[in-house]
Design a protein around this motif. Structure first.
Motif, short mmCIF file in Angstrom:
data_model
loop_
_atom_site.label_atom_id
_atom_site.label_comp_id
_atom_site.label_asym_id
_atom_site.label_seq_id
_atom_site.Cartn_x
_atom_site.Cartn_y
_atom_site.Cartn_z
N SER A 91 -19.40 -1.92 -2.56
CA SER A 91 -19.41 -2.68 -1.31
C SER A 91 -19.75 -4.15 -1.50
N ASP A 92 -20.42 -4.48 -2.61
CA ASP A 92 -20.81 -5.87 -2.86
C ASP A 92 -19.80 -6.64 -3.70
N VAL B 223 -13.83 -7.90 -1.45
CA VAL B 223 -13.38 -6.54 -1.13
C VAL B 223 -13.10 -6.37 0.36
N ASP B 224 -13.81 -7.14 1.20
CA ASP B 224 -13.61 -7.02 2.64
C ASP B 224 -12.32 -7.69 3.11
N LEU B 225 -11.65 -8.44 2.22
CA LEU B 225 -10.41 -9.12 2.59
C LEU B 225 -9.16 -8.35 2.15
N ILE B 226 -9.34 -7.36 1.30
CA ILE B 226 -8.17 -6.68 0.73
C ILE B 226 -7.38 -5.93 1.79
N ALA B 227 -8.07 -5.19 2.64
CA ALA B 227 -7.37 -4.38 3.64
C ALA B 227 -6.59 -5.25 4.61
N ASP B 228 -7.23 -6.30 5.13
CA ASP B 228 -6.54 -7.18 6.08
C ASP B 228 -5.38 -7.91 5.41
N LEU C 258 1.02 -0.20 -1.67
CA LEU C 258 0.26 -1.22 -0.94
C LEU C 258 -0.48 -0.60 0.24
N ALA C 259 0.17 0.31 0.94
CA ALA C 259 -0.51 1.01 2.04
C ALA C 259 -1.71 1.79 1.52
N ALA C 260 -1.56 2.42 0.36
CA ALA C 260 -2.68 3.17 -0.22
C ALA C 260 -3.83 2.24 -0.60
N VAL C 261 -3.50 1.03 -1.08
CA VAL C 261 -4.54 0.06 -1.41
C VAL C 261 -5.32 -0.34 -0.17
N VAL C 262 -4.60 -0.54 0.94
CA VAL C 262 -5.27 -0.87 2.21
C VAL C 262 -6.25 0.23 2.58
N VAL D 13 -13.84 1.52 -0.10
CA VAL D 13 -14.56 0.75 -1.11
C VAL D 13 -15.52 -0.26 -0.46
N GLN D 14 -15.09 -0.86 0.65
CA GLN D 14 -15.97 -1.83 1.31
C GLN D 14 -17.03 -1.15 2.17
#
Length: 242
Positions: free
Chosen positions: A47-48, A52-57, A163-167, A173-174
């Motif tokens: 989480s740190d 990581v918090d930007l990957i999904a968006d 890419l959808a799976a990464v989102v 992960v976050q």
């Protein structure tokens, strides 16, 4: 008569698909305790991580961009698959709406309030099951893959799904979701979008063919000849990658 039978068969396939998806979603929710164990094993270490918090968006924006580019190319070439893509986009909207309804109905707390205390955790009233990010990402991926058989190679379509799976993975992960949340979101997004396409594609393709017939002759990429010749011409004209 045949059109009516085909429509009924399509509706039956879509219905079976949705029933199967519902069974899977319920099974995933029943496995939430196992999912919580996986969450506690992964998230304290991830989480740190920076960014990581930007990957999904970011991944969602890329999927939207791919969808938009395909739609523009299909419009310019008067592709008969434009209707498929647009119906897929409508399916994504339906999947998102269903995901929101399920969130309110289930009312599952976010794991970043229950399992850990994370600074960027969504509000308490923003429920966790299923993941909207996953539903939208896999809905977009399904819409793109179903409509792009003649525009994208198998590898390119595989990258869209990846890419959808990464989102979806990024949301775990976050720390924003349990694993069963994102898998359920993926099932909802892909199943609902595919079901909408299966039910509405005959009507959508009819509209696309009407668009081709009504277009000025100079703007038409192919003539209104046999289906085989039309498909061959589309394959040649639409083959470039994104």
């Amino acid at each position: 008569m045949q059109a009516g039978r085909g429509s009924a068969a399509s509706s039956e396939r879509a219905g079976m698909m949705l029933i199967g998806a519902a069974v899977v979603v319920v099974a995933l929710y029943l496995l939430k305790d196992v999912s919580a164990v996986i969450y506690r094993a992964i998230v304290p270490r991830t989480s740190d991580l920076p960014g990581v918090d930007l990957i999904a968006d970011g991944g969602l924006l890329v999927l939207v961009a791919i969808f938009t580019v395909l739609a523009v190319r299909m419009w310019r070439t008067r592709s008969s698959y434009l209707g498929d893509l647009l119906m897929g986009g409508f399916g994504v909207v339906v999947a998102y709406g269903l995901s929101e309804v399920l969130k309110v109905f289930v009312g599952e707390m976010r794991p970043c309030h229950v399992e850990l205390t994370l600074p960027n955790c969504p509000p308490v009233s923003d429920w966790s099951f299923p993941s909207n990010h996953s539903a939208i990402a896999f809905g977009l991926a399904a819409a793109i893959v179903l409509a792009s058989v003649r525009m994208l190679s198998p590898m390119q379509r595989g990258l869209v799904i990846a890419l959808a799976a990464v989102v979806a993975l990024a949301r775990v992960v976050q720390g924003a979701h349990y694993p069963h949340d994102v898998v359920a979101g993926a099932v909802v997004g892909s199943a609902v979008t595919t079901a909408v396409v299966v039910m509405l594609v005959p009507w959508a393709r009819g509209k696309a063919r009407a668009l081709r017939r009504n277009a000025p002759i100079a703007d038409q990429p192919v003539s209104d000849g046999a289906v085989g010749a039309e498909d061959a011409a589309e394959a040649v004209q639409q083959r470039p990658g994104w």
